[in-house]
Enzyme design. Structure first.
Site, mmCIF file in Angstrom:
data_model
loop_
_atom_site.group_PDB
_atom_site.id
_atom_site.type_symbol
_atom_site.label_atom_id
_atom_site.label_comp_id
_atom_site.label_asym_id
_atom_site.label_seq_id
_atom_site.Cartn_x
_atom_site.Cartn_y
_atom_site.Cartn_z
ATOM 1 N N SER A 142 23.757 5.812 -8.754
ATOM 2 C CA SER A 142 24.544 5.176 -7.701
ATOM 3 C C SER A 142 23.736 5.113 -6.418
ATOM 4 O O SER A 142 22.866 5.959 -6.170
ATOM 5 C CB SER A 142 25.829 5.980 -7.447
ATOM 6 O OG SER A 142 26.513 5.516 -6.299
ATOM 7 N N TYR A 156 29.354 14.179 -5.854
ATOM 8 C CA TYR A 156 29.013 12.881 -6.433
ATOM 9 C C TYR A 156 27.603 12.431 -6.070
ATOM 10 O O TYR A 156 26.775 12.143 -6.945
ATOM 11 C CB TYR A 156 30.032 11.824 -5.995
ATOM 12 C CG TYR A 156 29.877 10.513 -6.730
ATOM 13 C CD1 TYR A 156 30.363 10.361 -8.017
ATOM 14 C CD2 TYR A 156 29.220 9.432 -6.142
ATOM 15 C CE1 TYR A 156 30.218 9.165 -8.705
ATOM 16 C CE2 TYR A 156 29.070 8.238 -6.817
ATOM 17 C CZ TYR A 156 29.565 8.109 -8.092
ATOM 18 O OH TYR A 156 29.406 6.935 -8.767
#
Length: 268
Positions: A142, A156
């Protein structure tokens, strides 16, 4: 049915929706047989029904939060005599809010899915790729792993940065054996991700120009791993954000990201 120039099957985790399903569709369009893995068996069966006119689809419902799952997956494919020439580590999700707002089991499951299972599946399937002199490993990371940290969703970005570094190191080790490893770093993508983590209302207010569809991300990702690119940032805006994070002084880059983090992170 068009025959794939790539030997073996592509195993895609998190294939029931979003980028995972889009990557499965992209490989099917290129004639590559599939092993579809996710928790939601009904969705996997529906995707397999959609794609089976083009390629063979093997469905395995499994939860990667269970530490025993990677070994079971490997045994399930090995017992069928399948050569996994392409491994797509896509399964993932977010844990919204402050780090202490969730119990440790929630965080432990998250680490198991996004890090430990990735490392183990790669370790199990890589030897056959090395022996064959051909393989592809596509890790869905990501943009969050490449920009300064923000409050909320605490693990995350950290796990996605780990995935980028893991992919780059492994690619350096394996390219001489004909194995390409790529970390794809999407930014905002139209999937169910933001519905699941409760951020849909907030992120829907972001400019439309920064979004890509999951199909667009999937095509770019598969093209990148086939071309042997160790890292891909999807979208011009995302590449700009990553560059600003890299070249701006740390305090300025952090202030810039933090000032807008409420638009895409829940820190409450």
């Amino acid at each position: 049915m068009t025959q794939s120039p790539v030997r073996g099957h592509a195993l895609v985790t998190g294939a029931s929706s979003g980028i995972g399903a889009a990557i499965a569709r992209e490989y099917a369009a290129r004639g590559m047989p599939l092993v579809l893995v996710a928790r939601r068996a009904e969705r996997l069966q529906a995707l397999a029904a959609e794609l089976s006119a083009r390629v063979e689809c093997v469905v395995i419902a499994a939860d990667l939060a269970d530490p025993a799952t990677p070994a079971r997956l490997f045994e399930a494919t090995t017992s069928r005599g399948l050569f996994i020439s392409t491994l797509v580590n896509n399964a993932g999700y977010g844990v919204p809010g402050r780090y202490l707002s969730a119990d440790w089991k929630t965080h432990a499951d998250f680490i198991q899915v996004l890090m430990t299972s990735v490392a183990e599946l790669t370790h199990r399937y890589l030897p056959a790729m090395e022996a064959a002199g051909h393989g592809r490993i596509l890790n869905v990371a990501s943009l969050a792993g490449l920009v300064p940290a923000t409050a909320g969703h605490t693990l995350y970005g950290a796990t996605k940065l780990w995935l980028v570094r893991f992919s780059e190191s492994l690619d350096l080790e394996m390219k001489k054996h004909g194995v390409h490893v790529t970390a794809v770093c999407p930014g905002m993508t139209y999937t169910e991700f933001h519905d699941v983590n409760g951020m849909r209302e907030k992120v829907s207010q972001l400019p439309k120009g920064i979004w890509l569809t999951s199909a667009e991300v999937a095509k770019l990702a598969v093209d990148a791993v086939e071309a042997g690119r160790p890292r891909l940032i999807t979208g011009r805006t995302n590449r700009l954000l990553a560059a600003l994070s890299k070249y701006l002084p740390d305090h300025l880059a952090s202030a810039l990201i933090s000032s807008r983090s409420k638009d895409f992170r829940d820190a409450d």
